[in-house]
Design an enzyme around this catalytic site. Structure first.
Site, PDB file in Angstrom:
ATOM      1  N   GLU A 133       8.216   2.818   8.540  1.00 42.21           N
ATOM      2  CA  GLU A 133       9.371   2.571   8.009  1.00 42.21           C
ATOM      3  C   GLU A 133      10.061   1.292   8.721  1.00 42.21           C
ATOM      4  OE1 GLU A 133      12.078   6.452   7.725  1.00 42.21           O
ATOM      5  OE2 GLU A 133      11.263   6.321   5.854  1.00 42.21           O
TER       6      GLU A 133
ATOM      7  N   ARG B  39       8.183   0.333   1.469  1.00 46.44           N
ATOM      8  CA  ARG B  39       9.521  -0.233   1.459  1.00 46.44           C
ATOM      9  C   ARG B  39      10.144  -1.086   2.687  1.00 46.44           C
ATOM     10  NH1 ARG B  39       9.191   5.477   1.334  1.00 46.44           N
ATOM     11  NH2 ARG B  39       9.797   6.367   3.411  1.00 46.44           N
ATOM     12  N   ASP B  40      11.350  -1.370   2.661  1.00 52.67           N
ATOM     13  CA  ASP B  40      12.045  -1.666   3.633  1.00 52.67           C
ATOM     14  C   ASP B  40      11.746  -3.135   3.902  1.00 52.67           C
ATOM     15  OD1 ASP B  40      13.060   0.634   3.533  1.00 52.67           O
ATOM     16  OD2 ASP B  40      11.880   1.231   5.475  1.00 52.67           O
TER      17      ASP B  40
ATOM     18  N   ASN C  73      23.310   5.465   6.586  1.00 49.45           N
ATOM     19  CA  ASN C  73      21.892   5.330   7.638  1.00 49.45           C
ATOM     20  C   ASN C  73      21.749   3.890   7.937  1.00 49.45           C
ATOM     21  OD1 ASN C  73      21.254   6.225   4.757  1.00 49.45           O
ATOM     22  ND2 ASN C  73      19.305   5.712   5.619  1.00 49.45           N
ATOM     23  N   ASP C  74      20.461   3.445   7.619  1.00 46.55           N
ATOM     24  CA  ASP C  74      20.073   2.282   8.231  1.00 46.55           C
ATOM     25  C   ASP C  74      20.952   1.027   8.051  1.00 46.55           C
ATOM     26  OD1 ASP C  74      18.210   4.070   7.880  1.00 46.55           O
ATOM     27  OD2 ASP C  74      16.850   2.787   6.658  1.00 46.55           O
TER      28      ASP C  74
ATOM     29  N   GLN D 278      22.827   1.289   4.564  1.00 46.26           N
ATOM     30  CA  GLN D 278      22.564   2.505   3.574  1.00 46.26           C
ATOM     31  C   GLN D 278      23.870   3.356   3.490  1.00 46.26           C
ATOM     32  OE1 GLN D 278      19.175   3.301   1.874  1.00 46.26           O
ATOM     33  NE2 GLN D 278      19.803   1.111   1.723  1.00 46.26           N
TER      34      GLN D 278
ATOM     35  N   SER E 183      16.597   0.334   1.900  1.00 43.53           N
ATOM     36  CA  SER E 183      16.743  -0.469   3.013  1.00 43.53           C
ATOM     37  C   SER E 183      16.151  -2.059   2.665  1.00 43.53           C
ATOM     38  CB  SER E 183      16.221  -0.213   4.291  1.00 43.53           C
ATOM     39  OG  SER E 183      17.151   0.984   4.579  1.00 43.53           O
TER      40      SER E 183
END
Ligand code: FRU
Length: 445
Positions: free
Chosen positions: A194, A141-142, A19-20, A36, A82
């Site tokens: 996010e 997060r991130d 993913n990301d 990810q 992430s």
């Protein structure tokens, strides 16, 4: 092995799930893209790691060096989530969220350094739940980090206790000493924000974001979760604009290339979507978008231009009305003047433009695996450009003012035809990905 849907010019995993995009940066003349990654499960059901791709100066041929960051300390035991990278001195500084799900959910921000993007230093936890403001829930997060006038700055995506999405800004004099400064939010824009990303281009300031929970409208915010940007006026967030209106785009991140362009890459996928991907049963799922240059219009609205190196372009064909060309690999399809209406067939997928509405129709047969029709209001547009890959469509209209990215799964190589005499198709050579597997690295345990 059925490789019909293997992407030719998009980064995707050989096996497992991605993913990301994470840690995008230019370091010692090379480009680094982390993502990810769950290498062993195409459904993404195992804790995330970071996969690592590095290219020389073209962002088109890549070396995959392995899953370079794995969950191996108590503070990231349920996933290396992430984050981003900043180059300072001779090192790449990497920041990510350590995800902990049991017994309670907790998020730790963690710093590692690397001299090559492959071998990592030991992990240093720099923010713990005690360092988040009281109004925040455990969802934080991130980290996206950058250096401005000598100050290290970090934005984090979060959910406030009152159910609003927000972004937290931290600052510090070095990469290990961030302190909370302030937060940003905008009521009516979802419950969890996010992948924040704060950047400036040509005097315009932006907050890029992937908010969850913005209510859908007829022509906007049609995915379950969306990705876009706020223009910023000082600290004030202006209107939110989606980067992309297709079925598959989320969790974008930007960085600056060697020419000073602001480049954006996104996950060409979508969380919690009601549609599927045909490759999952074959052992892999998802890809990243092409790198795209972000270019502001005079009023600050962002256009996107896919980055395709001229060296990679092959034969060029003009396909007249009544004729067609079969796409044997990736290609760049252009209609320079699309008039009041036009229709382009890519096998069973249809792109049409009429009365100021642009539509991507993936509802025929099983080509969209549950993706139907997506319509957006564009008003008058001048041109249409489609980057077609073996299971992906990136549609750019009006010089990239409107973008729609989607996966699709044609049974056979799609036949391309349109109702204009002005369809120009350029073949694009396959991207090179050399896979080295995983060499042993510093954080192997
Ligand atoms: C966005 C996201 C991030 C998180 C990561 C986990 O797609 O949910 O917020 O860090 O994916 O894979």
């Amino acid at each position: 092995m059925d490789n019909r849907w293997r992407q030719r010019i998009h980064i995707e995993p050989e096996t497992g799930w991605i993913n990301d995009p994470n840690g995008l940066c230019r370091f010692r003349g090379n480009y680094h893209v982390f993502c990810q990654y769950s290498p062993d499960r195409a459904d993404g059901s195992t804790p995330r790691r970071w996969g690592h791709f590095v290219s020389s100066d073209d962002m088109f041929s890549w070396d995959y060096t392995g899953d370079v960051l794995r969950p191996d300390i108590p503070e990231d035991k349920d996933g290396v989530f992430s984050g981003s990278a900043v180059v300072s001195g001779n090192l790449m500084h990497i920041f990510y969220t350590g995800n902990v799900e049991t017994p309670d959910r907790a998020a730790y921000q963690i710093h590692v350094t690397s001299a090559d993007g492959h071998i990592m230093s030991s992990k240093k936890v720099i923010l713990t739940p005690a360092d988040y403001p009281e109004f925040c829930s455990c969802e934080v997060r991130d980290p996206k980090v950058w250096i401005e006038e000598g100050i290290w700055k970090m934005v984090l995506g979060a959910k406030a206790n009152d159910g609003r999405g927000c972004v937290l800004l931290y600052e510090g004099s070095d990469p290990d000493s961030f302190r909370f400064v302030k937060s940003f939010d905008k009521p009516g824009h979802g419950y969890m924000w996010e992948c924040p990303d704060m950047f400036s281009i040509g005097g315009h300031k932006y907050l890029g974001l992937s908010p969850q929970g913005i209510p859908s409208e007829e022509f906007r915010f049609q995915n379950v979760h969306n990705s876009g940007y706020f223009r910023m006026d000082g600290d004030c967030l202006q209107d939110f604009t989606e980067y992309d209106h297709g079925f598959d785009l989320y969790a974008t991140q930007t960085f600056t290339d060697g020419k000073g362009n602001r480049i954006i890459i996104g996950w060409m996928g979508a969380g919690d979507a009601p549609y599927t991907n045909a490759t999952t049963d074959l052992g892999w799922q998802h890809c990243l978008t092409l790198p795209r240059i972000l270019i502001p219009d005079k009023d600050g609205r962002l256009r996107q231009e896919p980055l395709i190196n001229d060296r990679l372009c092959g034969s060029v064909y003009t396909v007249m009305r009544g004729n067609s060309l079969t796409a044997s690999g990736a290609c760049d399809i252009r209609i320079p003047e699309c008039g009041k209406e036009t229709r382009i067939h890519l096998g069973d997928a249809v792109i049409s433009y009429s009365d100021g509405i642009l539509e991507m129709d993936l509802s025929c047969g099983d080509v969209g695996r549950g993706r139907g029709r997506r319509r957006i209001r564009t008003g008058d547009i001048r041109d249409i450009r489609i980057i077609l890959d073996c299971s992906g469509i990136e549609l750019y209209a009006d010089e990239g003012r409107f973008v729609m990215s989607s996966r699709f799964y044609p049974e056979n190589a799609p036949e391309i035809r349109s109702d204009t005499d002005d369809l120009i198709i350029t073949e694009i050579k396959d991207m090179e990905v050399r896979r080295h597997g995983r060499r042993r690295s510093g954080n192997d345990r």
